[in-house]
Design an enzyme around this catalytic site. Sequence first.
Site, PDB file in Angstrom:
ATOM      1  N   SER A 131       0.823  -1.214   0.000  1.00 26.04           N
ATOM      2  CA  SER A 131       0.000   0.000   0.000  1.00 26.04           C
ATOM      3  C   SER A 131       0.857   1.264   0.000  1.00 26.04           C
ATOM      4  CB  SER A 131      -0.917   0.017   1.229  1.00 26.04           C
ATOM      5  OG  SER A 131      -1.856  -1.022   1.182  1.00 26.04           O
ATOM      6  N   GLU A 246      -2.411 -14.609   1.158  1.00 26.12           N
ATOM      7  CA  GLU A 246      -2.754 -13.689   2.242  1.00 26.12           C
ATOM      8  C   GLU A 246      -4.234 -13.785   2.579  1.00 26.12           C
ATOM      9  OE1 GLU A 246      -2.694  -8.909   3.376  1.00 26.12           O
ATOM     10  OE2 GLU A 246      -1.880  -9.578   1.457  1.00 26.12           O
ATOM     11  N   SER A 377     -10.033  -4.829   0.118  1.00 20.20           N
ATOM     12  CA  SER A 377     -11.276  -4.668   0.867  1.00 20.20           C
ATOM     13  C   SER A 377     -12.284  -5.750   0.500  1.00 20.20           C
ATOM     14  CB  SER A 377     -11.879  -3.284   0.604  1.00 20.20           C
ATOM     15  OG  SER A 377     -12.412  -3.225  -0.711  1.00 20.20           O
ATOM     16  N   GLU A 379     -15.248  -5.406  -0.355  1.00 19.90           N
ATOM     17  CA  GLU A 379     -15.979  -5.032  -1.565  1.00 19.90           C
ATOM     18  C   GLU A 379     -15.234  -5.523  -2.805  1.00 19.90           C
ATOM     19  OE1 GLU A 379     -17.275  -2.499   1.756  1.00 19.90           O
ATOM     20  OE2 GLU A 379     -15.316  -3.041   0.952  1.00 19.90           O
TER      21      GLU A 379
END
Length: 392
Positions: A131, A246, A377, A379
Amino acid sequence: MNLDLTPEDIAFRDEVRAFLKDKLTPDLAAAGRLATSVFIEPEYSLPWQRILHRKGWVAPHWPKEYGGTGWDEMQRYIFASECARAGAPGLAPMGLGMVGPCIIGYGTPEQKAYYLPRLLAGEDYWCQGYSEPGSGSDLASLQLKAESDGDDYILNGTKIWTTHAHHANKMFCLVRTDPKTKPQLGITFLLLDMKSPGIKVDPIITLAGEHELNQVFFDNVRVPKSGRLGEENDGWSVAKYLLEFERGGGSSAGLEAVLGRLKTHLFTHGADAGLIRRFGDVSMKLEAIKITEQRVLAELTGGQPPGPAASMLKVQRTELMQAIDTLGIEALGEHAGVHQPDAWLPGANVPVIGPDALVTGMARYLNNRAGSIYGGSNEVQRNIMAKAVLGL
């Protein structure tokens, strides 16, 4: 799925229990029970990793030829469940659970020979450089620049939310090697040394008051090209492969242990009917996840990624984890926010005042709010399932 234990499974379970009784020290068990996230401080996780390594049990999910155990799916589940029930501290997931399988899948013979034994022995402690500010779930938009210079890349930019970067001596990192092509096609996957000149680690303190996260800055950091995993500009393929481990890694065993402690608290302190009913709901959902995990494991061979099932399990586990945390906070009531300076912590010599949940409930709740965001996420996971499973 048939989850009944065979006589062989029962014998294996008894062997695991005997090992835990003999080798899991009170300090290590307390560190596991009082953990507020999947990341345990290395002063506890690494000693436990070395104990498991000496036994040959440190990487049950790795192929046997690279140091795995050769266990079947039920043995792996039994081992994870017994460790969770005993309070064994979790092992650092970035190394054994993520970059290790990725090196097995994409590494050169030289990279495997160097990194894998060090991973198993706990000689290297890894963090993940994915990130960036403005590049979270939209990971392909990352901008950490890597310019080619002979046998090295020169890195400039930053990574954020880098868990345990302040402890790590190694990082696996995504960098931008071609800014002119499609975003996913200009990314390279690097293995690098955190002691390289030009790397700076700044802490990020969470709402729970914990130092788990960091921002990492790169100022003309030289990284040898021998640390590249996969081909230049094909790091997106490596990254997606790793993300399946992960998202699909871990198991429901930890949730089962937390739910067991919550059950003791609920039925000891006379919780109201609404809380008891909700406890029943999350218990049934946990049983469904356990069966799903067993089905997925039964379909895999050692070291293979779980595919879109990783997204399904990631969504189910993290949302159930948050539901259990919320139920725990409501069950604790006013005690959830009470600081108890005399509570027993690893290394202290005084007993716990009240159940473990009174010490860790709020910190666990706050930390685990990120569960439905990290690793992509939920989503995004639903979009992956819609495309890969439903064909939408």
